[in-house]
Design a protein around this motif. Structure first.
Motif, PDB file in Angstrom:
ATOM      1  N   ALA A   1       0.847  -1.197   0.000  1.00 43.46           N
ATOM      2  CA  ALA A   1       0.000   0.000   0.000  1.00 43.46           C
ATOM      3  C   ALA A   1       0.884   1.250   0.000  1.00 43.46           C
ATOM      4  O   ALA A   1       1.995   1.252   0.533  1.00 43.46           O
ATOM      5  CB  ALA A   1      -0.908  -0.002   1.214  1.00 43.46           C
ATOM      6  N   ALA A   2       0.406   2.321  -0.598  1.00 49.80           N
ATOM      7  CA  ALA A   2       1.192   3.548  -0.730  1.00 49.80           C
ATOM      8  C   ALA A   2       1.538   4.145   0.631  1.00 49.80           C
ATOM      9  O   ALA A   2       2.677   4.486   0.889  1.00 49.80           O
ATOM     10  CB  ALA A   2       0.430   4.554  -1.571  1.00 49.80           C
ATOM     11  N   SER A   3       0.557   4.264   1.497  1.00 55.52           N
ATOM     12  CA  SER A   3       0.805   4.859   2.800  1.00 55.52           C
ATOM     13  C   SER A   3      -0.155   4.249   3.816  1.00 55.52           C
ATOM     14  O   SER A   3      -1.366   4.237   3.589  1.00 55.52           O
ATOM     15  CB  SER A   3       0.581   6.374   2.719  1.00 55.52           C
ATOM     16  OG  SER A   3       0.745   6.950   3.988  1.00 55.52           O
ATOM     17  N   PRO A   4       0.371   3.735   4.926  1.00 56.55           N
ATOM     18  CA  PRO A   4      -0.524   3.157   5.925  1.00 56.55           C
ATOM     19  C   PRO A   4      -1.340   4.250   6.614  1.00 56.55           C
ATOM     20  O   PRO A   4      -0.918   5.400   6.727  1.00 56.55           O
ATOM     21  CB  PRO A   4       0.419   2.469   6.903  1.00 56.55           C
ATOM     22  CG  PRO A   4       1.743   3.105   6.706  1.00 56.55           C
ATOM     23  CD  PRO A   4       1.776   3.598   5.290  1.00 56.55           C
ATOM     24  N   SER A   5      -2.507   3.878   7.068  1.00 57.98           N
ATOM     25  CA  SER A   5      -3.370   4.846   7.742  1.00 57.98           C
ATOM     26  C   SER A   5      -2.767   5.210   9.095  1.00 57.98           C
ATOM     27  O   SER A   5      -1.959   4.472   9.647  1.00 57.98           O
ATOM     28  CB  SER A   5      -4.765   4.253   7.922  1.00 57.98           C
ATOM     29  OG  SER A   5      -4.697   3.191   8.852  1.00 57.98           O
ATOM     30  N   PRO A   6      -3.168   6.366   9.649  1.00 56.08           N
ATOM     31  CA  PRO A   6      -2.645   6.755  10.963  1.00 56.08           C
ATOM     32  C   PRO A   6      -2.970   5.726  12.046  1.00 56.08           C
ATOM     33  O   PRO A   6      -2.149   5.484  12.939  1.00 56.08           O
ATOM     34  CB  PRO A   6      -3.345   8.082  11.238  1.00 56.08           C
ATOM     35  CG  PRO A   6      -3.692   8.616   9.896  1.00 56.08           C
ATOM     36  CD  PRO A   6      -3.957   7.428   9.048  1.00 56.08           C
ATOM     37  N   ALA A   7      -4.136   5.112  11.980  1.00 59.72           N
ATOM     38  CA  ALA A   7      -4.493   4.100  12.978  1.00 59.72           C
ATOM     39  C   ALA A   7      -3.543   2.899  12.889  1.00 59.72           C
ATOM     40  O   ALA A   7      -3.138   2.335  13.912  1.00 59.72           O
ATOM     41  CB  ALA A   7      -5.932   3.662  12.774  1.00 59.72           C
ATOM     42  N   ALA A   8      -3.174   2.517  11.666  1.00 62.37           N
ATOM     43  CA  ALA A   8      -2.258   1.395  11.492  1.00 62.37           C
ATOM     44  C   ALA A   8      -0.875   1.742  12.019  1.00 62.37           C
ATOM     45  O   ALA A   8      -0.196   0.904  12.611  1.00 62.37           O
ATOM     46  CB  ALA A   8      -2.186   1.014  10.025  1.00 62.37           C
ATOM     47  N   ARG A   9      -0.459   2.988  11.819  1.00 66.34           N
ATOM     48  CA  ARG A   9       0.843   3.418  12.340  1.00 66.34           C
ATOM     49  C   ARG A   9       0.867   3.397  13.858  1.00 66.34           C
ATOM     50  O   ARG A   9       1.845   2.970  14.477  1.00 66.34           O
ATOM     51  CB  ARG A   9       1.169   4.825  11.845  1.00 66.34           C
ATOM     52  CG  ARG A   9       1.539   4.890  10.398  1.00 66.34           C
ATOM     53  CD  ARG A   9       1.921   6.293  10.013  1.00 66.34           C
ATOM     54  NE  ARG A   9       2.219   6.375   8.604  1.00 66.34           N
ATOM     55  CZ  ARG A   9       2.554   7.486   7.994  1.00 66.34           C
ATOM     56  NH1 ARG A   9       2.627   8.614   8.661  1.00 66.34           N
ATOM     57  NH2 ARG A   9       2.816   7.468   6.705  1.00 66.34           N
ATOM     58  N   ILE A  10      -0.219   3.840  14.478  1.00 69.87           N
ATOM     59  CA  ILE A  10      -0.300   3.845  15.940  1.00 69.87           C
ATOM     60  C   ILE A  10      -0.273   2.414  16.465  1.00 69.87           C
ATOM     61  O   ILE A  10       0.429   2.103  17.429  1.00 69.87           O
ATOM     62  CB  ILE A  10      -1.570   4.598  16.404  1.00 69.87           C
ATOM     63  CG1 ILE A  10      -1.427   6.084  16.096  1.00 69.87           C
ATOM     64  CG2 ILE A  10      -1.821   4.368  17.885  1.00 69.87           C
ATOM     65  CD1 ILE A  10      -2.702   6.873  16.302  1.00 69.87           C
ATOM     66  N   GLU A  11      -1.020   1.530  15.824  1.00 69.26           N
ATOM     67  CA  GLU A  11      -1.057   0.135  16.254  1.00 69.26           C
ATOM     68  C   GLU A  11       0.315  -0.518  16.093  1.00 69.26           C
ATOM     69  O   GLU A  11       0.771  -1.259  16.963  1.00 69.26           O
ATOM     70  CB  GLU A  11      -2.096  -0.624  15.439  1.00 69.26           C
ATOM     71  CG  GLU A  11      -2.286  -2.047  15.910  1.00 69.26           C
ATOM     72  CD  GLU A  11      -3.394  -2.751  15.158  1.00 69.26           C
ATOM     73  OE1 GLU A  11      -3.483  -3.979  15.330  1.00 69.26           O
ATOM     74  OE2 GLU A  11      -4.148  -2.107  14.418  1.00 69.26           O
ATOM     75  N   LEU A  12       1.002  -0.213  15.003  1.00 72.13           N
ATOM     76  CA  LEU A  12       2.339  -0.758  14.778  1.00 72.13           C
ATOM     77  C   LEU A  12       3.316  -0.254  15.832  1.00 72.13           C
ATOM     78  O   LEU A  12       4.123  -1.017  16.369  1.00 72.13           O
ATOM     79  CB  LEU A  12       2.828  -0.399  13.375  1.00 72.13           C
ATOM     80  CG  LEU A  12       4.170  -0.982  12.965  1.00 72.13           C
ATOM     81  CD1 LEU A  12       4.118  -2.506  12.978  1.00 72.13           C
ATOM     82  CD2 LEU A  12       4.548  -0.491  11.589  1.00 72.13           C
ATOM     83  N   ALA A  13       3.240   1.039  16.155  1.00 77.05           N
ATOM     84  CA  ALA A  13       4.115   1.595  17.184  1.00 77.05           C
ATOM     85  C   ALA A  13       3.828   0.949  18.538  1.00 77.05           C
ATOM     86  O   ALA A  13       4.756   0.657  19.308  1.00 77.05           O
ATOM     87  CB  ALA A  13       3.924   3.107  17.269  1.00 77.05           C
ATOM     88  N   ASP A  14       2.542   0.701  18.833  1.00 73.30           N
ATOM     89  CA  ASP A  14       2.168   0.053  20.085  1.00 73.30           C
ATOM     90  C   ASP A  14       2.733  -1.365  20.143  1.00 73.30           C
ATOM     91  O   ASP A  14       3.268  -1.793  21.172  1.00 73.30           O
ATOM     92  CB  ASP A  14       0.645   0.037  20.216  1.00 73.30           C
ATOM     93  CG  ASP A  14       0.194  -0.578  21.523  1.00 73.30           C
ATOM     94  OD1 ASP A  14       0.753  -0.192  22.578  1.00 73.30           O
ATOM     95  OD2 ASP A  14      -0.717  -1.435  21.502  1.00 73.30           O
TER      96      ASP A  14
END
Length: 81
Positions: A51-64
């Motif tokens: 995917a071109a850019s992950p959604s902000p929710a996905a980024r937060i979940e990944l960081a968590d």
């Protein structure tokens, strides 16, 4: 058990058994390769693009998840946080 005929028979049977196992393994390998080739052709032969850019929710979940892994590694290493 030291009879030459017995030893020859046992070694021949072992060799035949080894050949049968090698044939079965090779047959399974070829089948698996054929299955992977069919999967590759079914999806069009082109590599799957991320995917071109992950959604902000996905980024937060990944960081968590990364933070949880870091904490678990620290616990496993015996380090107090």
């Amino acid at each position: 058990m030291t009879d030459p005929t017995t030893l020859l028979t046992m070694s021949g049977a072992a060799l035949i058994g080894l050949c049968v196992l090698a044939w079965a393994a090779l047959s399974g390998w070829r089948g698996w390769l054929e299955l992977e080739r069919m999967k590759f052709e079914r999806r069009g032969g082109a590599p799957v693009e991320p995917a071109a850019s992950p959604s902000p929710a996905a980024r937060i979940e990944l960081a968590d998840l990364k933070e949880r892994v870091r904490k678990l590694e620290a616990i496993a290493a015996g380090v107090d946080l």
